[in-house]
Scaffold this motif. Structure first.
Motif, PDB file in Angstrom:
ATOM      1  N   HIS A  61       0.884  -1.173   0.000  1.00 19.04           N
ATOM      2  CA  HIS A  61       0.000   0.000   0.000  1.00 19.04           C
ATOM      3  C   HIS A  61       0.917   1.217   0.000  1.00 19.04           C
ATOM      4  N   GLU A  64       1.894   3.599   3.078  1.00 22.34           N
ATOM      5  CA  GLU A  64       2.210   2.987   4.376  1.00 22.34           C
ATOM      6  C   GLU A  64       3.732   2.915   4.521  1.00 22.34           C
ATOM      7  N   ARG A 103      -2.781   4.704  -1.280  1.00 21.42           N
ATOM      8  CA  ARG A 103      -2.813   3.301  -0.886  1.00 21.42           C
ATOM      9  C   ARG A 103      -2.786   2.371  -2.110  1.00 21.42           C
ATOM     10  N   HIS A 147       3.018  -3.371   6.980  1.00 23.28           N
ATOM     11  CA  HIS A 147       1.917  -2.454   6.681  1.00 23.28           C
ATOM     12  C   HIS A 147       1.723  -1.486   7.844  1.00 23.28           C
ATOM     13  N   THR A 148       0.865  -0.481   7.614  1.00 26.01           N
ATOM     14  CA  THR A 148       0.376   0.363   8.702  1.00 26.01           C
ATOM     15  C   THR A 148      -1.144   0.352   8.607  1.00 26.01           C
TER      16      THR A 148
HETATM   17 ZN   LIG Z   1      -1.586  -2.061   4.138  1.00 28.76          ZN
END
Ligand SMILES: [Zn+2]
Length: 354
Positions: A61, A64, A103, A147-148
């Motif tokens: 994404h 992130e 994203r 990820h975040t």
């Molecule tokens: Zn993500």
């Protein structure tokens, strides 16, 4: 496994990295409207000694960012003189999304993280996923995908992994997080597709989009060191025990608290907080503050993720809670009494300069 030859060289389409060698590569996975290559940065560190091949990936994404710094520091700043095995470091998978700070892939808003393992003759997203998967993920033995939270929300650090798969469960525990949320993951996600292919993979969720959060990055690096210790890639490190741990079934023991009114949200607890059944988690107010709705914790547990952007329509998620058993709560309190609130990923802002 495939890709690591008997002589322990790492091979990908068009290249070979010999034992004891490190290469920084820009690998073409697509082309822009102008016909220029879209290239992902890849660092391959092939240790002098044989051992497992581990991938570390981030920014599937594109907005992130915390994981990017974890992967870059492992690739560029760690000493790999004693490395037994190979590290495949992929700090930015979704290059078009990263450039746009979005994203999704800006091309028809496709989610790269629903496009794995990809296909050579399909959509642009699946073609990119195919290039990444075939060359850099499939040849590995295990993988970590960073990820975040989605934009406007924030997460405490936690691992997502299919704990019903013993090889994935070993990797998830080795990362040393307090919270593991167990599920296979949706079809097309990097971790599910690599795991099903035979490369046990976990997702690490930490912090929020669009930022570098130093404490999360440091915790991520500790997790990587712990994993490398578990698999004998770094023989000098030790496996991390986080002090307490809870493994949550994604289907049964996790709850999104959702807004029943539109309005402005005041959160009363930070991410990572322990809240008790009946506590007010947040209040939603109208513009005149004449009407307010209290949102209660439906059970005693942890706030794994909370809203950062304080506006909601009815039905929007407010926070993500997991239940904690009494013995885990006691262990958590002991650990936090010792170390302070563990999941505060924010470095306090500098005092305003006048
Ligand atoms: Zn993500």
């Amino acid at each position: 496994m495939a890709g690591s030859d008997a002589d322990d060289a790492f091979t990908y389409n068009g290249g070979i990295v010999e034992p004891g060698e490190t290469q920084n590569i820009r690998y073409g996975i697509s082309e822009t409207y102008l016909g220029d290559p879209v290239r992902i940065p890849v660092t391959i560190v092939n240790g002098a000694e044989p051992g497992p091949t581990v991938f570390l990936s981030a920014a599937a994404h594109g907005d992130e960012l915390n994981g990017i710094e974890v992967v870059r520091e492992v690739a560029q700043e760690w000493n790999h003189d004693e490395l037994c095995g190979t590290l495949v470091c992929l700090p930015v998978l979704n290059v078009p999304g990263f450039l746009a700070q979005e994203r999704y892939l800006p091309i028809y808003d496709r989610d790269l993280n629903r496009s794995f393992p990809g296909r050579v003759d399909s959509t642009s997203a699946k073609r990119m996923a195919h290039q990444i998967f075939r060359n850099f993920l499939a040849p590995c033995d295990i993988g970590l995908d960073f990820h975040t939270s989605t934009r406007g929300r924030t997460n405490m650090l936690h691992v997502r992994a299919d704990m019903d798969d013993p090889d994935v469960a070993r990797l998830a525990r080795a990362f040393g997080s307090n919270v593991i949320i167990s599920s296979q993951g949706p079809s097309g996600t990097l971790r599910r597709e690599t795991s099903e292919y035979g490369v046990p993979t976990i997702t690490i969720e930490m912090g929020e989009a669009h930022r570098f959060q130093r404490q999360f990055i440091d915790r991520g690096l500790e997790g990587v060191a712990s994993v490398l210790a578990e698999y004998g890639v770094h023989r000098t490190d030790a496996v991390r025990w986080p002090g307490w741990r809870t493994v949550i079934d994604d289907e049964k023991e996790k709850t999104w608290l959702r807004a029943d009114a539109g309005g402005l949200v005041e959160m009363h607890h930070d991410r990572g907080s322990l809240v008790y059944e009946g506590d007010t988690v947040c209040t939603i107010t109208n513009p005149f503050k004449t009407d307010s709705e209290r949102v209660e914790a439906p059970f005693t547990g942890l706030l794994v993720g909370v809203l950062e952007n304080p506006v909601v329509y009815p039905g929007n998620p407010l926070c993500h809670m997991v239940e904690l058993a009494a013995d885990t709560r006691r262990a958590l309190k002991r650990e936090r009494a010792r170390t302070g609130p563990e999941d505060d990923g924010d470095v306090p802002p500098p005092p305003e300069s006048r």
